[in-house]
Design an enzyme around this catalytic site. Structure first.
Site, PDB file in Angstrom:
ATOM      1  N   SER A 142      -9.546   1.967   3.221  1.00 24.00           N
ATOM      2  CA  SER A 142      -8.698   2.708   2.305  1.00 24.00           C
ATOM      3  C   SER A 142      -7.698   1.836   1.529  1.00 24.00           C
ATOM      4  O   SER A 142      -7.135   2.299   0.539  1.00 24.00           O
ATOM      5  CB  SER A 142      -7.912   3.779   3.069  1.00 24.00           C
ATOM      6  OG  SER A 142      -7.073   3.186   4.040  1.00 24.00           O
ATOM      7  N   SER A 194      -9.592  -0.356   7.436  1.00 25.02           N
ATOM      8  CA  SER A 194      -9.052  -0.239   6.079  1.00 25.02           C
ATOM      9  C   SER A 194      -8.378  -1.480   5.509  1.00 25.02           C
ATOM     10  O   SER A 194      -8.069  -1.503   4.322  1.00 25.02           O
ATOM     11  CB  SER A 194      -8.063   0.919   6.009  1.00 25.02           C
ATOM     12  OG  SER A 194      -8.769   2.113   5.848  1.00 25.02           O
ATOM     13  N   LYS A 244       0.855  -1.199   0.000  1.00 26.75           N
ATOM     14  CA  LYS A 244       0.000   0.000   0.000  1.00 26.75           C
ATOM     15  C   LYS A 244       0.883   1.239   0.000  1.00 26.75           C
ATOM     16  O   LYS A 244       1.897   1.277   0.697  1.00 26.75           O
ATOM     17  CB  LYS A 244      -0.896  -0.039   1.241  1.00 26.75           C
ATOM     18  CG  LYS A 244      -1.913   1.086   1.342  1.00 26.75           C
ATOM     19  CD  LYS A 244      -2.766   0.945   2.592  1.00 26.75           C
ATOM     20  CE  LYS A 244      -3.805   2.028   2.727  1.00 26.75           C
ATOM     21  NZ  LYS A 244      -4.607   1.909   3.966  1.00 26.75           N
TER      22      LYS A 244
HETATM   23  N1  GLN Z   1     -12.784   4.421   6.777  1.00 27.85           N
HETATM   24  C1  GLN Z   1     -12.191   4.829   8.015  1.00 27.85           C
HETATM   25  C2  GLN Z   1     -11.771   6.277   7.906  1.00 27.85           C
HETATM   26  O1  GLN Z   1     -12.028   6.853   6.931  1.00 27.85           O
HETATM   27  C3  GLN Z   1     -11.020   3.947   8.347  1.00 27.85           C
HETATM   28  C4  GLN Z   1      -9.849   4.207   7.488  1.00 27.85           C
HETATM   29  C5  GLN Z   1      -8.668   3.374   7.855  1.00 27.85           C
HETATM   30  O2  GLN Z   1      -8.785   2.334   8.512  1.00 27.85           O
HETATM   31  N2  GLN Z   1      -7.521   3.829   7.463  1.00 27.85           N
HETATM   32  O3  GLN Z   1     -11.202   6.827   8.790  1.00 27.85           O
END
Ligand code: GLN
Length: 486
Positions: A154, A178, A79
């Site tokens: 994400s 994420s 990532k």
């Molecule tokens: N969707 C959540 C956020 O927007 C979690 C994102 C993540 O785990 N990086 O904060």
């Protein structure tokens, strides 16, 4: 034999070991797959083709010399939130679109030492803020199971690449879901380890008390194999825990005899899609058949405060972490400015996308004088209550089982302008980050042709239990064998 790009890590390893396949052949097959499907999927911010070929040749040398570990010569995607020496690390943000780190994140260093072939860097929501990969400043990643839909986020590029055969395995990061939510959306396995289990050195920080790195893989065995390499203490990360790393593959046994499993009712939230609920309940029924003692009506009443708590704590930490992007030290710097303040303003105005700005404003508000006690401090107290509730529940159950997400992958654009709906995508996953406990998502089936994930939660450092439950289920259910039609 299936196409090489469809292999799991352990299948590829067996072929490399018996010399039926070389790393170079495998790497070329994956590169060819990338060239064929990347136009539709868009998992990669950067494809590191030359590096991959060099690493594959090196791996083949090592294999010839009898020097191979379970990950030697196997193609992976990282990532784009993890630093890779000499390779652009953008966080899918204009702010870092030209940033080339001078060092590797510890996880990358460990994977390289274990013989990784790095295919490239995965697209993501900007600075890992989002649940659909639509917040990438560059382009949207598409779900390989249905190209009109999001892959989750994400770590959308990580999940989509593994599902599409553009990487044999991937690393993601998980602050509120994420890794697990995109794993569920793309029908792959994804583990968020216990806070402190995996070093975060070289991970670009979003919310430092919540962030963890973990694997996204085609099956649970692969997940355990990657964890064997990336887990463990690191002097460079003071939050990593100095505790022995077990051989996680030892927990891969096909039965659940004697295991106590709870099903918390609060995770079957209002608004959950009925298809998702059916699939997950059926999957839990399977756990019972496999010998687990399932208690179907467990209650964790504080769960309902988790989302609100997360959206105070995560933005508060994010706003502090993102203060470093001032146009002076890293990344983008607006040149045409009147003075220092103007330069900083223009840098941040152009460099950050709308969701990142929203988080900075939320965090600044929650931490500001007069509001701090009402928001941030209160959220910290709620965090303690949620953690205690989990700890108490885990005296009675070895694991809790829930849906990974309340919905199937949604359509691209469907929630892009509805931040609250987007935030709800993580209601089932973010409690684990708040409490620092591990969680895994494992493919649980399909509804209307779209993937559904089942989440398994455990107490801190109980990854072995999670692997056991996930593996036994996977072996009995067989969803990991399906591949999308691309
Ligand atoms: N969707 C959540 C956020 O927007 C979690 C994102 C993540 O785990 N990086 O904060």
């Amino acid at each position: 034999m299936a196409s090489e790009y469809d292999l799991t890590v352990h299948e590829a390893h067996d072929l490399l070991k018996s010399r039926k396949l070389s790393s170079l052949e495998l790497t070329k097959a994956v590169l060819e797959r990338i060239h064929r499907v990347e136009d539709k999927v868009h998992s990669f911010v950067t494809v590191t083709e030359d590096m991959a070929l060099t690493q594959a040749r090196q791996a083949d040398e090592n294999i010839k010399a009898g020097n191979l570990s379970p990950l030697t010569g196997i193609p992976a995607l990282i990532k784009d939130v993890m630093c890779t020496k000499g390779v652009k690390t953008t966080c899918s943000s204009k702010m870092l679109s030209n940033f080339i780190p001078p060092y590797d994140a510890t996880v990358v260093e460990r994977l390289k030492a274990a013989g990784m072939v790095m295919m490239g860097k995965g697209n993501m929501d900007e600075f890992a803020m989002g649940s659909s990969t639509e917040n990438s400043a560059f382009f949207v990643t598409h779900n390989p199971w249905d190209l009109d839909r999001v892959p989750g986020g994400s770590s959308g590029g990580s999940a989509a690449s593994v599902a599409a055969g553009e990487a044999i395995y991937a690393l993601g990061s998980d602050t509120g879901g994420s890794i697990r939510q995109p794993a569920g959306f793309c029908s792959v396995a994804g583990l968020k380890p216990t806070y402190g289990r995996v070093s975060r050195y070289g991970l670009v920080a979003f919310a430092s008390s919540l962030d963890q790195i973990g694997p996204l893989t085609k099956d649970v065995t692969d997940c355990a194999l990657v964890m064997n390499v990336i887990a463990g203490y690191d002097v460079c990360d003071s939050t990593s825990v100095d505790r022995q790393v077990p051989d996680y593959t030892k927990s891969l046994v096909p039965n659940l005899k004697g295991l106590r499993i709870g099903v918390p009712k609060e995770y079957f939230v209002q608004g959950m899609e009925s298809g998702v609920e059916q699939v997950v309940r059926r999957a839990i029924g399977k756990l019972e058949e496999l010998g687990a003692e399932v208690e179907w009506d467990v209650s964790l009443p504080h769960t309902r405060y988790a989302l609100a708590c997360y959206y105070i704590i995560a933005p508060s930490e994010a706003m502090a972490n993102l203060a470093r992007y001032d146009g002076v030290k890293y990344g983008f710097s607006a040149k045409e400015a009147e003075n220092m303040w103007d330069a900083m303003e223009k840098t941040r105005q152009y460099g950050f996308g709308p969701e990142v700005k929203r988080r900075i404003m939320l965090g600044t508000y929650a931490l500001s004088a007069g509001y701090y006690e009402a928001y941030y401090l209160k959220a910290q107290k709620v965090r303690t209550l949620i953690s205690r509730e989990f700890a108490e529940t885990f005296t009675r159950y070895d694991a809790l089982v829930t849906p990974t997400s309340p919905t199937v992958p949604f359509r691209i654009g469907e929630k892009a302008d509805k931040p609250l709906q987007m935030y709800l995508s993580d209601v089932c996953t973010l409690p684990a980050n708040i409490a620092g406990i591990p969680g895994i998502s494992v493919p649980a089936g399909f509804t209307d042709g779209l993937p559904v994930g089942m989440q398994i939660l455990g107490k801190p450092f109980s990854e072995e239990t999670l692997f056991r439950v996930a593996y036994a289920y996977e072996q009995a259910a067989g969803w990991q064998k399906r591949r999308p039609n691309l």
